[in-house]
Design an enzyme around this catalytic site. Structure first.
Site, PDB file in Angstrom:
ATOM      1  N   CYS A 101      -1.661  -6.511 -14.133  1.00 53.09           N
ATOM      2  CA  CYS A 101      -0.262  -6.068 -14.231  1.00 53.09           C
ATOM      3  C   CYS A 101       0.104  -5.461 -15.578  1.00 53.09           C
ATOM      4  O   CYS A 101      -0.102  -6.065 -16.640  1.00 53.09           O
ATOM      5  CB  CYS A 101       0.660  -7.244 -13.916  1.00 53.09           C
ATOM      6  SG  CYS A 101       2.385  -6.733 -13.833  1.00 53.09           S
ATOM      7  N   CYS A 155       7.549 -11.499   2.921  1.00 49.01           N
ATOM      8  CA  CYS A 155       6.688 -10.345   2.654  1.00 49.01           C
ATOM      9  C   CYS A 155       5.587 -10.851   1.736  1.00 49.01           C
ATOM     10  O   CYS A 155       5.868 -11.250   0.598  1.00 49.01           O
ATOM     11  CB  CYS A 155       7.500  -9.241   1.981  1.00 49.01           C
ATOM     12  SG  CYS A 155       6.490  -7.869   1.389  1.00 49.01           S
ATOM     13  N   CYS A 168      13.784  -2.497  -2.267  1.00 48.45           N
ATOM     14  CA  CYS A 168      13.086  -3.667  -2.784  1.00 48.45           C
ATOM     15  C   CYS A 168      13.218  -3.721  -4.306  1.00 48.45           C
ATOM     16  O   CYS A 168      12.802  -2.794  -5.003  1.00 48.45           O
ATOM     17  CB  CYS A 168      11.618  -3.571  -2.378  1.00 48.45           C
ATOM     18  SG  CYS A 168      10.659  -4.966  -2.976  1.00 48.45           S
ATOM     19  N   CYS A 213      -1.166 -12.182 -15.146  1.00 45.02           N
ATOM     20  CA  CYS A 213      -1.831 -11.496 -14.021  1.00 45.02           C
ATOM     21  C   CYS A 213      -2.657 -10.318 -14.572  1.00 45.02           C
ATOM     22  O   CYS A 213      -2.086  -9.399 -15.182  1.00 45.02           O
ATOM     23  CB  CYS A 213      -0.805 -11.006 -13.009  1.00 45.02           C
ATOM     24  SG  CYS A 213       0.382 -12.293 -12.572  1.00 45.02           S
ATOM     25  N   ARG A 256       1.861  -3.021   5.233  1.00 41.41           N
ATOM     26  CA  ARG A 256       2.306  -1.943   4.330  1.00 41.41           C
ATOM     27  C   ARG A 256       1.161  -1.429   3.466  1.00 41.41           C
ATOM     28  O   ARG A 256       0.514  -2.178   2.746  1.00 41.41           O
ATOM     29  CB  ARG A 256       3.449  -2.419   3.429  1.00 41.41           C
ATOM     30  CG  ARG A 256       3.960  -1.308   2.500  1.00 41.41           C
ATOM     31  CD  ARG A 256       5.260  -1.646   1.792  1.00 41.41           C
ATOM     32  NE  ARG A 256       6.258  -2.098   2.748  1.00 41.41           N
ATOM     33  CZ  ARG A 256       6.744  -3.337   2.793  1.00 41.41           C
ATOM     34  NH1 ARG A 256       6.360  -4.220   1.916  1.00 41.41           N
ATOM     35  NH2 ARG A 256       7.631  -3.668   3.694  1.00 41.41           N
ATOM     36  N   CYS A 315       6.664  -9.909 -19.223  1.00 43.65           N
ATOM     37  CA  CYS A 315       6.519 -11.071 -18.336  1.00 43.65           C
ATOM     38  C   CYS A 315       5.551 -12.104 -18.953  1.00 43.65           C
ATOM     39  O   CYS A 315       4.474 -11.738 -19.419  1.00 43.65           O
ATOM     40  CB  CYS A 315       6.003 -10.612 -16.981  1.00 43.65           C
ATOM     41  SG  CYS A 315       5.844 -11.972 -15.817  1.00 43.65           S
ATOM     42  N   CYS A 339      15.272  -6.427  -0.104  1.00 52.85           N
ATOM     43  CA  CYS A 339      14.081  -7.205  -0.439  1.00 52.85           C
ATOM     44  C   CYS A 339      14.087  -7.438  -1.947  1.00 52.85           C
ATOM     45  O   CYS A 339      14.549  -6.578  -2.699  1.00 52.85           O
ATOM     46  CB  CYS A 339      12.830  -6.411  -0.036  1.00 52.85           C
ATOM     47  SG  CYS A 339      11.289  -7.238  -0.498  1.00 52.85           S
TER      48      CYS A 339
HETATM   49  N1  SAM Z   1       6.840 -10.842 -10.984  1.00 51.35           N
HETATM   50  C1  SAM Z   1       6.885 -10.984  -9.585  1.00 51.35           C
HETATM   51  C2  SAM Z   1       5.650 -11.626  -9.033  1.00 51.35           C
HETATM   52  O1  SAM Z   1       4.557 -11.352  -9.531  1.00 51.35           O
HETATM   53  O2  SAM Z   1       5.741 -12.390  -8.083  1.00 51.35           O
HETATM   54  C3  SAM Z   1       7.192  -9.723  -8.824  1.00 51.35           C
HETATM   55  C4  SAM Z   1       6.632  -8.397  -9.236  1.00 51.35           C
HETATM   56  S1  SAM Z   1       4.896  -8.149  -9.094  1.00 51.35           S
HETATM   57  C5  SAM Z   1       4.692  -6.621  -9.933  1.00 51.35           C
HETATM   58  C6  SAM Z   1       4.607  -7.840  -7.367  1.00 51.35           C
HETATM   59  C7  SAM Z   1       3.196  -7.560  -6.916  1.00 51.35           C
HETATM   60  O3  SAM Z   1       2.818  -6.244  -7.275  1.00 51.35           O
HETATM   61  C8  SAM Z   1       2.072  -8.416  -7.461  1.00 51.35           C
HETATM   62  O4  SAM Z   1       1.981  -9.654  -6.830  1.00 51.35           O
HETATM   63  C9  SAM Z   1       0.852  -7.552  -7.145  1.00 51.35           C
HETATM   64  O5  SAM Z   1       0.330  -7.886  -5.875  1.00 51.35           O
HETATM   65  C10 SAM Z   1       1.416  -6.131  -7.149  1.00 51.35           C
HETATM   66  N2  SAM Z   1       0.890  -5.359  -8.292  1.00 51.35           N
HETATM   67  C11 SAM Z   1       1.279  -5.474  -9.565  1.00 51.35           C
HETATM   68  N3  SAM Z   1       0.569  -4.647 -10.367  1.00 51.35           N
HETATM   69  C12 SAM Z   1      -0.300  -3.980  -9.565  1.00 51.35           C
HETATM   70  C13 SAM Z   1      -1.312  -3.012  -9.801  1.00 51.35           C
HETATM   71  N4  SAM Z   1      -1.602  -2.553 -11.013  1.00 51.35           N
HETATM   72  N5  SAM Z   1      -1.993  -2.542  -8.727  1.00 51.35           N
HETATM   73  C14 SAM Z   1      -1.721  -2.999  -7.487  1.00 51.35           C
HETATM   74  N6  SAM Z   1      -0.790  -3.931  -7.217  1.00 51.35           N
HETATM   75  C15 SAM Z   1      -0.081  -4.427  -8.238  1.00 51.35           C
HETATM   76  C1  DTB Z   2       3.731  -5.269  -3.536  1.00 55.82           C
HETATM   77  O1  DTB Z   2       2.890  -5.950  -2.903  1.00 55.82           O
HETATM   78  N1  DTB Z   2       3.504  -4.090  -4.093  1.00 55.82           N
HETATM   79  C2  DTB Z   2       4.665  -3.621  -4.787  1.00 55.82           C
HETATM   80  C3  DTB Z   2       5.741  -4.664  -4.393  1.00 55.82           C
HETATM   81  N2  DTB Z   2       4.982  -5.663  -3.724  1.00 55.82           N
HETATM   82  C4  DTB Z   2       6.655  -5.192  -5.385  1.00 55.82           C
HETATM   83  C5  DTB Z   2       4.451  -3.472  -6.261  1.00 55.82           C
HETATM   84  C6  DTB Z   2       3.322  -2.562  -6.603  1.00 55.82           C
HETATM   85  C7  DTB Z   2       3.277  -2.442  -8.099  1.00 55.82           C
HETATM   86  C8  DTB Z   2       2.264  -1.452  -8.535  1.00 55.82           C
HETATM   87  C9  DTB Z   2       2.150  -1.392 -10.015  1.00 55.82           C
HETATM   88  C10 DTB Z   2       3.367  -0.952 -10.731  1.00 55.82           C
HETATM   89  O2  DTB Z   2       4.011   0.073 -10.360  1.00 55.82           O
HETATM   90  O3  DTB Z   2       3.682  -1.560 -11.775  1.00 55.82           O
HETATM   91 FE1  SF4 Z   3       4.647 -10.928 -14.197  1.00 57.01          FE
HETATM   92 FE2  SF4 Z   3       3.314  -8.815 -13.347  1.00 57.01          FE
HETATM   93 FE3  SF4 Z   3       2.418 -11.227 -12.783  1.00 57.01          FE
HETATM   94 FE4  SF4 Z   3       4.682 -10.341 -11.599  1.00 57.01          FE
HETATM   95  S1  SF4 Z   3       2.620  -9.518 -11.349  1.00 57.01           S
HETATM   96  S2  SF4 Z   3       4.328 -12.348 -12.512  1.00 57.01           S
HETATM   97  S3  SF4 Z   3       5.504  -9.078 -13.261  1.00 57.01           S
HETATM   98  S4  SF4 Z   3       2.602 -10.336 -14.846  1.00 57.01           S
END
Ligand code: SAM
Ligand code: DTB
Ligand code: SF4
Length: 362
Positions: free
Chosen positions: A92, A220, A129, A89, A298, A85, A160
């Site tokens: 992530c 959501c 989702c 973030c 959630r 990506c 979702c």
């Molecule tokens: N790329 C899209 C976006 O960021 O909008 C969708 C996927 S992203 C992984 C969805 C959400 O997962 C993020 O906004 C964040 O709140 C949560 N998330 C991602 N990595 C995480 C982590 N290591 N621990 C907790 N929450 C996480």
């Molecule tokens: C959200 O708030 N939590 C979910 C969902 N929306 C997409 C994602 C959590 C991701 C946790 C880290 C991972 O598994 O990569």
């Molecule tokens: Fe990309 Fe992860 Fe950020 Fe979603 S949360 S925009 S997958 S870097």
């Protein structure tokens, strides 16, 4: 008469500390709490400051005013496009800026996504989702995405997606294909946001949320706690959610999963901030429940490393939805066996569909 209606008939005392002036929420409020979108930061800070037992007690009362008390909604996640990506973030594992060794993959085939949805349905999940590691979907992907939505919906599952930023036209297309919910998180307070993400702004996120809302899909939207933010940031984060023009229907509260190779995973490792204090986490859930009485709150990422007692307190504080299965997107989750055992211990049940719950609460 349902348990909920019996309880309602018996009546609940008015809740101290919850003042209600305007009702601008998504649906008329049943019970005695009103829905407010004009919460102030000092009000929210004083909820956080309350004695823990009073706060959780009030949150449970608000919860029972609006939701069946034993039912928990189950959602299953699938990463339909993993890794690579372009966003930065800091939490992530899928960011190209992270050094997690995660291989960037292409968008999955529709057939493989539907097979995975069928498994989720068979294991009792009510919502599927689909998440993609994108800044935003490309127009060339929209046909496949719409096919996924239609196919999953045809199985009788709620749908979702979380695909990053959406234009109004993209949101309208997904909505027309039958997408029920779109997940797009604010993640943290406006003040802390710049320390976590620099490649898109808070306003970008608000714009996507307003496109989703205008398209008729349910919103959501939540965030992450345990990213080294202050109590004030948690206040600011919940304030941003609870003062949206309409509250999100679903509010995921994630506890940071610290992944090695991510900025936050590495920065917080071996520090006292590596894990959010469990009591502070429960407080955040309770305040979210009080501010947004109709939302499904959630208990999202981070459950795998959370004690059963902490999860039980989160349910008491008004959480009524979880992610099931042994994976989230790229990290582990508590898993069906652990969840079944916990539900049995606590006397909780899977919500078969969110709709009857809403009807029962109205
Ligand atoms: N790329 C899209 C976006 O960021 O909008 C969708 C996927 S992203 C992984 C969805 C959400 O997962 C993020 O906004 C964040 O709140 C949560 N998330 C991602 N990595 C995480 C982590 N290591 N621990 C907790 N929450 C996480
Ligand atoms: C959200 O708030 N939590 C979910 C969902 N929306 C997409 C994602 C959590 C991701 C946790 C880290 C991972 O598994 O990569
Ligand atoms: Fe990309 Fe992860 Fe950020 Fe979603 S949360 S925009 S997958 S870097």
């Amino acid at each position: 008469m349902t348990e909920l209606l019996k309880e309602r008939e018996a009546g609940f005392p008015a809740k101290a500390g919850i003042q209600s002036n305007i009702a601008t929420g998504p649906r008329p409020a049943p019970g005695c709490t009103e829905i407010r979108c004009n919460w102030t930061r000092p009000e929210i800070a004083s909820l956080f400051d309350r004695p823990f037992l009073d706060l959780v007690f009030d949150a449970q009362q608000v919860h029972r005013d609006h939701h069946p008390r034993k039912q928990v909604q189950l959602s299953t996640l699938l990463s339909i496009k993993t890794g690579g990506c372009p966003e930065d973030c800091g939490y992530c594992s899928q960011s190209a800026f992270a050094e997690t060794g995660l291989k960037a993959e292409k968008l999955m085939d529709v057939g493989a996504v539907l097979a995975s949805a069928a498994e989720a349905k068979a294991s009792g999940s009510g919502r599927f989702c689909m998440g993609a590691a994108w800044r935003n979907p490309k127009d060339r992907d929209m046909d496949s995405l719409c096919e996924m939505v239609a196919g999953v919906k045809a199985m009788g599952l709620e749908t979702c997606m979380t695909l990053g930023m959406l234009t109004q036209a993209q949101a309208d297309r997904l909505s027309a294909a039958g997408l029920d919910y779109y997940n797009h998180n604010l993640d943290t307070s406006p003040e802390h946001y710049g320390a976590i993400i620099t490649t898109r702004t808070y306003q970008d996120r608000l714009d996507t949320l307003s496109h989703v809302r205008a398209s008729g899909m349910a919103v959501c939207c939540g965030g992450i706690v345990g990213m080294g933010e202050s109590r004030e940031d948690r206040v600011g984060f919940l304030h941003a959610l609870a003062t949206l023009p309409t509250h999100p229907e679903s509010v995921p509260i994630n506890a940071l999963v610290p992944v090695k190779g991510t900025v936050l995973g590495d920065m917080l490792a071996d520090t006292p901030l590596a894990r959010i204090d469990e009591i502070e986490f429960v407080r955040t859930v309770a305040v979210a429940r009080i501010l947004m009485p109709l939302a499904m709150v959630r208990l999202s990422a981070g459950r795998e490393s959370m004690s059963e007692a902490c999860q039980a307190l989160c349910f008491l504080a008004g959480a009524n939805s979880i992610f099931t299965g042994d994976r989230l997107l790229t990290t582990g989750n508590a898993g069906a066996c652990a969840d079944a055992a916990l539900f049995a211990k606590l006397g909780l049940e899977a919500m078969t569909s969110e709709e009857p719950a809403r009807v029962a609460a109205e």
